[in-house]
Design an enzyme around this catalytic site. Structure first.
Site, PDB file in Angstrom:
ATOM      1  N   LYS A   1       6.474   5.101  18.333  1.00 29.71           N
ATOM      2  CA  LYS A   1       6.089   4.933  19.727  1.00 29.71           C
ATOM      3  C   LYS A   1       6.522   6.149  20.533  1.00 29.71           C
ATOM      4  O   LYS A   1       5.734   6.699  21.312  1.00 29.71           O
ATOM      5  CB  LYS A   1       6.753   3.663  20.266  1.00 29.71           C
ATOM      6  CG  LYS A   1       6.048   3.049  21.429  1.00 29.71           C
ATOM      7  CD  LYS A   1       6.716   1.726  21.825  1.00 29.71           C
ATOM      8  CE  LYS A   1       6.323   0.583  20.890  1.00 29.71           C
ATOM      9  NZ  LYS A   1       7.123  -0.619  21.110  1.00 29.71           N
TER      10      LYS A   1
ATOM     11  N   ARG B   1      11.848  -0.163  25.467  1.00 32.19           N
ATOM     12  CA  ARG B   1      10.951  -0.457  24.343  1.00 32.19           C
ATOM     13  C   ARG B   1      11.517   0.084  23.043  1.00 32.19           C
ATOM     14  O   ARG B   1      11.875   1.257  22.951  1.00 32.19           O
ATOM     15  CB  ARG B   1       9.587   0.203  24.577  1.00 32.19           C
ATOM     16  CG  ARG B   1       9.089   0.104  25.983  1.00 32.19           C
ATOM     17  CD  ARG B   1       7.863   0.966  26.200  1.00 32.19           C
ATOM     18  NE  ARG B   1       6.720   0.518  25.421  1.00 32.19           N
ATOM     19  CZ  ARG B   1       5.576   1.180  25.352  1.00 32.19           C
ATOM     20  NH1 ARG B   1       5.444   2.340  25.992  1.00 32.19           N
ATOM     21  NH2 ARG B   1       4.589   0.709  24.627  1.00 32.19           N
TER      22      ARG B   1
ATOM     23  N   GLY C   1       5.384  -6.501  16.480  1.00 35.03           N
ATOM     24  CA  GLY C   1       6.127  -7.664  16.954  1.00 35.03           C
ATOM     25  C   GLY C   1       7.544  -7.787  16.440  1.00 35.03           C
ATOM     26  O   GLY C   1       8.236  -8.738  16.773  1.00 35.03           O
TER      27      GLY C   1
ATOM     28  N   MET D   1      10.131  -5.842  16.973  1.00 36.74           N
ATOM     29  CA  MET D   1      11.153  -5.458  17.934  1.00 36.74           C
ATOM     30  C   MET D   1      10.708  -5.897  19.326  1.00 36.74           C
ATOM     31  O   MET D   1       9.538  -6.080  19.583  1.00 36.74           O
ATOM     32  CB  MET D   1      11.322  -3.939  17.922  1.00 36.74           C
ATOM     33  CG  MET D   1      11.738  -3.430  16.593  1.00 36.74           C
ATOM     34  SD  MET D   1      13.415  -3.944  16.236  1.00 36.74           S
ATOM     35  CE  MET D   1      13.659  -3.069  14.721  1.00 36.74           C
TER      36      MET D   1
ATOM     37  N   ARG E   1      -1.099   4.618  18.288  1.00 34.65           N
ATOM     38  CA  ARG E   1      -0.611   4.688  16.914  1.00 34.65           C
ATOM     39  C   ARG E   1      -1.796   4.537  15.979  1.00 34.65           C
ATOM     40  O   ARG E   1      -2.865   4.075  16.391  1.00 34.65           O
ATOM     41  CB  ARG E   1       0.421   3.597  16.645  1.00 34.65           C
ATOM     42  CG  ARG E   1      -0.133   2.205  16.836  1.00 34.65           C
ATOM     43  CD  ARG E   1       0.916   1.151  16.612  1.00 34.65           C
ATOM     44  NE  ARG E   1       0.414  -0.138  17.088  1.00 34.65           N
ATOM     45  CZ  ARG E   1       1.173  -1.187  17.341  1.00 34.65           C
ATOM     46  NH1 ARG E   1       2.467  -1.126  17.173  1.00 34.65           N
ATOM     47  NH2 ARG E   1       0.647  -2.315  17.750  1.00 34.65           N
TER      48      ARG E   1
ATOM     49  N   HIS F   1      -0.665 -11.827  17.764  1.00 37.99           N
ATOM     50  CA  HIS F   1       0.353 -11.599  16.743  1.00 37.99           C
ATOM     51  C   HIS F   1      -0.142 -12.030  15.362  1.00 37.99           C
ATOM     52  O   HIS F   1      -0.068 -11.290  14.385  1.00 37.99           O
ATOM     53  CB  HIS F   1       1.618 -12.364  17.119  1.00 37.99           C
ATOM     54  CG  HIS F   1       2.711 -12.251  16.105  1.00 37.99           C
ATOM     55  ND1 HIS F   1       2.923 -13.208  15.137  1.00 37.99           N
ATOM     56  CD2 HIS F   1       3.632 -11.284  15.894  1.00 37.99           C
ATOM     57  CE1 HIS F   1       3.939 -12.836  14.376  1.00 37.99           C
ATOM     58  NE2 HIS F   1       4.395 -11.685  14.818  1.00 37.99           N
TER      59      HIS F   1
ATOM     60  N   SER G   1      -1.806   2.381 -28.070  1.00 34.47           N
ATOM     61  CA  SER G   1      -1.950   1.753 -26.762  1.00 34.47           C
ATOM     62  C   SER G   1      -0.632   1.034 -26.466  1.00 34.47           C
ATOM     63  O   SER G   1      -0.198   0.186 -27.250  1.00 34.47           O
ATOM     64  CB  SER G   1      -3.126   0.772 -26.773  1.00 34.47           C
ATOM     65  OG  SER G   1      -3.211   0.125 -25.531  1.00 34.47           O
TER      66      SER G   1
ATOM     67  N   CYS H   1      -2.073  -0.844 -21.977  1.00 37.04           N
ATOM     68  CA  CYS H   1      -2.900  -2.025 -21.763  1.00 37.04           C
ATOM     69  C   CYS H   1      -2.088  -3.224 -21.270  1.00 37.04           C
ATOM     70  O   CYS H   1      -2.584  -4.330 -21.215  1.00 37.04           O
ATOM     71  CB  CYS H   1      -3.674  -2.389 -23.025  1.00 37.04           C
ATOM     72  SG  CYS H   1      -2.604  -2.824 -24.410  1.00 37.04           S
TER      73      CYS H   1
ATOM     74  N   TYR I   1      -5.563   7.046 -20.689  1.00 38.95           N
ATOM     75  CA  TYR I   1      -6.217   6.029 -19.861  1.00 38.95           C
ATOM     76  C   TYR I   1      -5.267   4.872 -19.571  1.00 38.95           C
ATOM     77  O   TYR I   1      -4.248   4.703 -20.249  1.00 38.95           O
ATOM     78  CB  TYR I   1      -7.491   5.510 -20.529  1.00 38.95           C
ATOM     79  CG  TYR I   1      -7.246   4.701 -21.789  1.00 38.95           C
ATOM     80  CD1 TYR I   1      -6.982   3.325 -21.719  1.00 38.95           C
ATOM     81  CD2 TYR I   1      -7.288   5.301 -23.036  1.00 38.95           C
ATOM     82  CE1 TYR I   1      -6.748   2.580 -22.871  1.00 38.95           C
ATOM     83  CE2 TYR I   1      -7.049   4.570 -24.198  1.00 38.95           C
ATOM     84  CZ  TYR I   1      -6.778   3.203 -24.100  1.00 38.95           C
ATOM     85  OH  TYR I   1      -6.538   2.480 -25.227  1.00 38.95           O
TER      86      TYR I   1
HETATM   87  P1  ADP Z   1       5.340  -3.700  21.098  1.00 34.34           P
HETATM   88  O1  ADP Z   1       5.834  -2.760  20.090  1.00 34.34           O
HETATM   89  O2  ADP Z   1       5.684  -5.104  20.831  1.00 34.34           O
HETATM   90  O3  ADP Z   1       3.894  -3.490  21.383  1.00 34.34           O
HETATM   91  P2  ADP Z   1       5.809  -2.350  23.556  1.00 34.34           P
HETATM   92  O4  ADP Z   1       7.048  -1.632  23.884  1.00 34.34           O
HETATM   93  O5  ADP Z   1       4.653  -1.508  23.215  1.00 34.34           O
HETATM   94  O6  ADP Z   1       6.120  -3.380  22.428  1.00 34.34           O
HETATM   95  O7  ADP Z   1       5.469  -3.183  24.829  1.00 34.34           O
HETATM   96  C1  ADP Z   1       5.237  -4.506  25.041  1.00 34.34           C
HETATM   97  C2  ADP Z   1       4.174  -4.612  26.125  1.00 34.34           C
HETATM   98  O8  ADP Z   1       4.670  -4.090  27.363  1.00 34.34           O
HETATM   99  C3  ADP Z   1       2.942  -3.817  25.814  1.00 34.34           C
HETATM  100  O9  ADP Z   1       1.814  -4.534  26.267  1.00 34.34           O
HETATM  101  C4  ADP Z   1       3.130  -2.569  26.618  1.00 34.34           C
HETATM  102  O10 ADP Z   1       1.910  -1.973  26.916  1.00 34.34           O
HETATM  103  C5  ADP Z   1       3.845  -3.073  27.848  1.00 34.34           C
HETATM  104  N1  ADP Z   1       4.676  -2.037  28.458  1.00 34.34           N
HETATM  105  C6  ADP Z   1       5.682  -1.360  27.863  1.00 34.34           C
HETATM  106  N2  ADP Z   1       6.214  -0.454  28.702  1.00 34.34           N
HETATM  107  C7  ADP Z   1       5.540  -0.564  29.840  1.00 34.34           C
HETATM  108  C8  ADP Z   1       5.620   0.138  31.111  1.00 34.34           C
HETATM  109  N3  ADP Z   1       6.493   1.106  31.308  1.00 34.34           N
HETATM  110  N4  ADP Z   1       4.781  -0.248  32.063  1.00 34.34           N
HETATM  111  C9  ADP Z   1       3.884  -1.226  31.851  1.00 34.34           C
HETATM  112  N5  ADP Z   1       3.760  -1.915  30.712  1.00 34.34           N
HETATM  113  C10 ADP Z   1       4.572  -1.581  29.718  1.00 34.34           C
HETATM  114 MG    MG Z   2       3.140  -1.831  21.958  1.00 38.16          MG
HETATM  115 MG    MG Z   3       4.908  -6.784  21.164  1.00 36.03          MG
END
Ligand code: ADP
Ligand code: MG
Ligand code: MG
Length: 894
Positions: free
Chosen positions: A24, A94, A103, A105, A339, A455, A781, A848, A868
């Site tokens: 990220k 984040r 999901g 973290m 990503r 999710h 083999s 095999c 093979y």
């Molecule tokens: P995950 O890895 O679970 O996607 P994220 O860190 O990407 O966690 O964020 C969870 C949610 O919060 C996502 O929808 C993301 O776009 C939103 N988000 C994260 N940081 C910000 C921010 N600075 N302003 C607005 N929305 C945010």
């Molecule tokens: Mg995210």
């Molecule tokens: Mg999330």
């Protein structure tokens, strides 16, 4: 070290440095530096996380000063101040590891709010409702993620207040509702934490939040995910601190997620969902049903156009399909994440092939872009259209493949039942990261709520598991452990069938069929064939299997197990007669009955495999495997004796006594043939040595079939393989016999057949003396199943009880019956190959065992220089791809 850098502003971070900044953080840095609209922020490195764990959960020295400095920079850029009562700066905290873990973290949004700053936010925006909404989100996120209060507790509060409004949605809540919600949520946290509340000081909030992100790295769900995906624990997670932007500021604000191409099919269209007036996880949490991204074009056309050009730019830049998160704040677009997008096997193939056509990537890259596991998904079954009639419910086709199982509603229970070998389907209202272990254990996942990016959908696609999401007609009742659809009640334990390719759910167990593979798949396979060095054959025992294998691109049969041909009803009887025969004469008579049956099977395989080699292994298993089980016989005998009491006539009595005699005789024979260690007993070539008539019959059947098929104009290439050789003399003996019968039969037909004689190397001794064996063999083999058993001294059939423990406790890394043990068994493979070729340089060598279809084992086979691999028909495409990938990486490292 005193001068450690723990913090990188997005302007500074290296977009390639995923290890250090997490995926990220690296993405945010890359987007910032490409000039895209990204809210300002900085990344705390994974090294800080590792240092935190190394020093007993203390932040490394100077990290905090650097964080404070980073905050100052954000303040400067936004013109707001962290903790300021008039003009507060809010941030998100984040997590982000090097590899994306959907999901796994947790993110805290709106951090920096307290009873003072919320007033400032209201004044600053002129929108009290918005400020309170942000505050209640912060309170529940902080309570849940940082302080560990159950999500459901907050959810219940929300539901209660929502039900008091007219519309019933979260957007219908009035400021006074929100005020009350916040108070109740704080009270819940306070009670649950016995007097501990959310810190008022924003810096303190930040400190505990960062620590919580670090802590979540070792949380159960993250550890579970890493175990399943073989990700090491010592990578650590980064933390991103970023200025908040708000999607919940009215009708020109919103938030969404999108893939630059369709992640289910690979089609080149923007694929995503958004919600107006919403924040953060609202889209993926399934609380409201989001709109398809195409709607944005009419709703906010300017933003849509900007978004399309940004996603195009990102895809070109990364040269791969991207998965992005965005937020619109009062008409202004902000990018929050990019990503490499997860995708299904079908999508992976299509995108790889399309991108070559678009000139974005080359063929070699395309081949590396599809993992063997993804190809496996493509070969998944679907529900047989003939039977797919009464649909129980329909949802979104979130992850393809058909699966059947018993309904279960709880993740722990799914895990338990899965452990007991029961096939289950996890049915949930929606899933959360806490359900991950249950999803792993399930055959498929069904949710009543949530979209294609929920999710459940994301995780299922990642695992290649069938999933149907948002089947809104399903009403789940966790209390009663049942769900109902329009009055039909399905209770825990009932069987259902899920078709993730079409989104349909059926009652009961429906038959499934294999999908047909499209032109993209064939294209990719052609490229794989261009670069691979290793040959790929199939293990096939019947003409049908051989046909499937050939369609999947097998270049011959690497293992045809003749004993499988004996298990049909009529054949088993003849086989038993042969085994129980008194003397060679009687045995030959029984063998005569088997001969035409075998000949027919061989002919069928030769026909299908015309022009390609067919390796036929002579009879291998212990003979008693063909006889009835002893306890079964004893039972039958006891029953016969019981019925003596009811006999009326002398005639019946005589008949019965005869039957008893016969049964007794059978018991004695089975007793005589019983072995204490059959796996190491009278089997393999040891049978052929002592009963040469068995080898004779089989070889005769092979050559009669070969002559017959060749006479019909086809090209036959039989390779006769002698099993379980440990002494060179055994192979010498058997090969002489084979040549003798071959001469006889071809003489009778007046034909010549090109054939080879070789042996399995499946005992350690054979590998050790391979140079003594090779003179009698045209080919080797490696039978790595038996070779693994005998090298480890480990019976595969008995290993399940303790092998699971071994793997779980890391005594060994992998099940050696699935992944070739390179350290031990691998040495024998290498040695056997080298010693064999030392006396016969052109000796053909293959493998095999089950390992022939395992990508990591295939890589090893490439390194050792085998000719093979041979695997089950459905793994042939996987082996072709894996062989190509290993050839490419071997070429790269050369
Ligand atoms: P995950 O890895 O679970 O996607 P994220 O860190 O990407 O966690 O964020 C969870 C949610 O919060 C996502 O929808 C993301 O776009 C939103 N988000 C994260 N940081 C910000 C921010 N600075 N302003 C607005 N929305 C945010
Ligand atoms: Mg995210
Ligand atoms: Mg999330």
């Amino acid at each position: 070290m005193t001068n450690n850098k723990w913090v990188y502003p997005f302007e500074e971070g290296n977009g390639e440095a995923k290890q250090l900044l997490g995926g990220k953080g690296a993405g945010l840095a890359e987007m910032t530096q490409a000039g895209l609209p990204v809210p300002p922020g900085f990344t705390i490195t994974t090294e800080a996380c590792n240092s935190y764990y190394a020093s007993n959960k203390q932040f490394p020295e100077e990290m905090w000063e650097q964080v404070q400095h980073g905050l100052k920079e954000i303040e400067r850029k936004t013109g707001r101040r962290f903790g300021d009562a008039q003009n507060p700066l809010l941030v998100s905290v984040r997590s982000g590891a090097a590899l994306s873990m959907p999901g796994m973290m947790d993110t805290v949004l709106n951090l920096g709010l307290n009873d003072n700053t919320v007033q400032g936010l209201a004044a600053q925006t002129g929108d009290l409702r918005f400020a309170l909404d942000a505050y209640r989100r912060f309170a529940s996120l902080f309570g849940e993620i940082v302080m560990g209060v159950a999500h459901a507790k907050f959810e219940r509060v929300m539901d209660r207040f929502k039900s008091q409004t007219d519309g019933g949605r979260d957007t219908d809540l009035l400021p006074e509702h929100l005020q009350e919600i916040i108070a109740v949520e704080k009270q819940i946290i306070f009670t649950e934490q016995s007097g501990l509340g959310i810190p008022e000081d924003p810096y303190e909030q930040l400190r505990v939040a960062v620590a919580a992100v670090f802590d979540s790295w070792m949380g159960r769900r993250a550890v579970d995910y890493r175990r399943v995906n073989r990700i090491p624990d010592n990578l650590g997670t980064a933390v991103n601190i970023q200025a908040m932007v708000f999607g919940n500021m009215g009708q020109t604000s919103g938030t969404g997620v999108a893939f630059t191409r369709n992640p289910a099919t690979g089609e080149k269209v923007l694929f995503g969902e958004y919600l107006i007036n919403a924040q953060g996880e609202d889209v993926v949490a399934g609380t409201r049903t989001p709109n398809p991204i195409a709607n944005l074009k009419s709703e906010l056309p300017v933003v849509y156009d900007q978004f399309v050009s940004i996603t195009n730019l990102l895809e070109t830049h990364y040269r791969d399909m991207q998965d992005v998160e965005f937020t619109i704040e009062q008409g202004q677009l902000w990018m929050l994440q990019t990503r490499t997008g997860k995708r299904t096997g079908a999508a992976a193939v299509r995108i790889a092939v399309d991108m070559v056509a678009e000139g974005v990537i080359d063929k070699a890259t395309a081949l590396q872009r599809v993992s063997p596991d993804q190809l496996d998904q493509l070969l998944h079954p679907m529900v047989d259209p003939l039977y797919a009639t009464a649909v129980l419910a329909t949802g979104l086709p979130a992850s393809p493949g058909a699966a059947q199982g018993q309904v279960v509603f709880d993740a722990d229970e799914a895990e338990q039942m899965g452990h007991d070998g029961i096939k289950v389907i996890l049915v949930r209202q929606e899933t959360s990261p806490d359900d991950f272990h249950g999803m792993v254990a399930a055959q498929a996942i069904v949710t009543a709520r949530g979209g294609m990016t929920s999710h459940a959908a994301v995780v299922a696609r990642g695992m290649g598991k069938s999933c149907v999401c948002g089947a809104t007609k399903i009403n789940v009742d966790y209390g009663q452990q049942q769900f109902n659809v329009d009055g039909t009640v399905v209770t825990k334990g009932d069987w259902i069938t899920v078709d993730g390719s079409t989104g349909r759910i059926f009652l009961g167990k429906l038959p499934t069929v294999q999908p047909s593979l499209g032109p993209d798949f064939r294209q990719l396979m052609t490229w794989a064939d261009e670069v691979r060095r290793l040959g790929v054959r199939a293990n096939a025992d019947t003409p049908h299997d051989s046909q499937v294998a050939r369609e999947f691109g097998a270049e011959g049969v690497g293992l045809c197990r003749t004993e499988h041909m004996f298990f049909g009803e009529d054949r088993l009887a003849a086989m038993r007669e042969m085994i129980l025969a008194d003397g060679a004469g009687a045995r030959e008579k029984a063998l005569e009955k088997l001969l035409p049956l075998q000949r027919k099977d061989f002919a069928g395989i030769f026909e299908v495999m015309t022009g390609l080699p067919v390796t036929i292994r002579l009879l291998d298993p212990p003979l008693h495997e063909f006889l009835p089980a002893m306890d079964e016989l004893q039972n039958q005998l006891a029953e016969l004796k019981m019925s003596l009491q009811h006999v009326r006539s002398i005639h019946d009595m005589d008949k019965l006594l005869d039957q008893i005699d016969e049964k007794r005789w059978l018991v004695r024979q089975v007793e005589r043939l019983r072995e204490v260690n059959p796996m190491l007993g009278h089997r393999g070539c040891r049978v052929g040595l002592i009963y040469p008539e068995v080898t004779r019959m089989q070889v005769r059947a092979i050559f009669e079939a070969a002559c017959q098929v060749q006479a019909a104009g086809k090209v036959v290439r039989p390779e006769i393989m002698v099993p379980l050789v440990s002494v060179a003399e055994e192979l010498k003996n058997q090969s002489e016999l084979i040549h003798e019968v071959a001469r006889q039969v071809t003489g009778e037909h007046g034909m010549t057949i090109k054939y080879e004689v070789g042996t399995m190397i499946e005992l350690p001794r054979a590998a050790l003396i391979a140079d003594k064996i090779a003179p009698y063999a045209d080919f080797f083999s490696f039978g790595t199943n038996d070779l693994t058993q005998t090298t480890f001294g480990l019976s595969r059939d008995d290993s399940s009880r303790f092998l699971a423990y071994y793997i779980e406790h890391k005594v060994i890394a992998d099940d050696p019956f699935q992944v070739l043990d390179q350290e031990g068994v691998g040495q024998l493979v290498r040695m056997g190959t080298e010693r064999g070729r030392s006396v016969k340089p052109r000796l053909q060598v293959g493998i095999c065992g089950e390992h022939g279809g395992d990508p990591r084992s295939i890589q090893f086979c490439e390194q050792v220089g085998l000719d093979y691999v041979s695997c089950s028909p459905y793994r042939v495409p996987i082996a072709r791809l894996a062989a190509a990938q290993t050839a490419l990486s071997a070429g790269a490292s050369r």
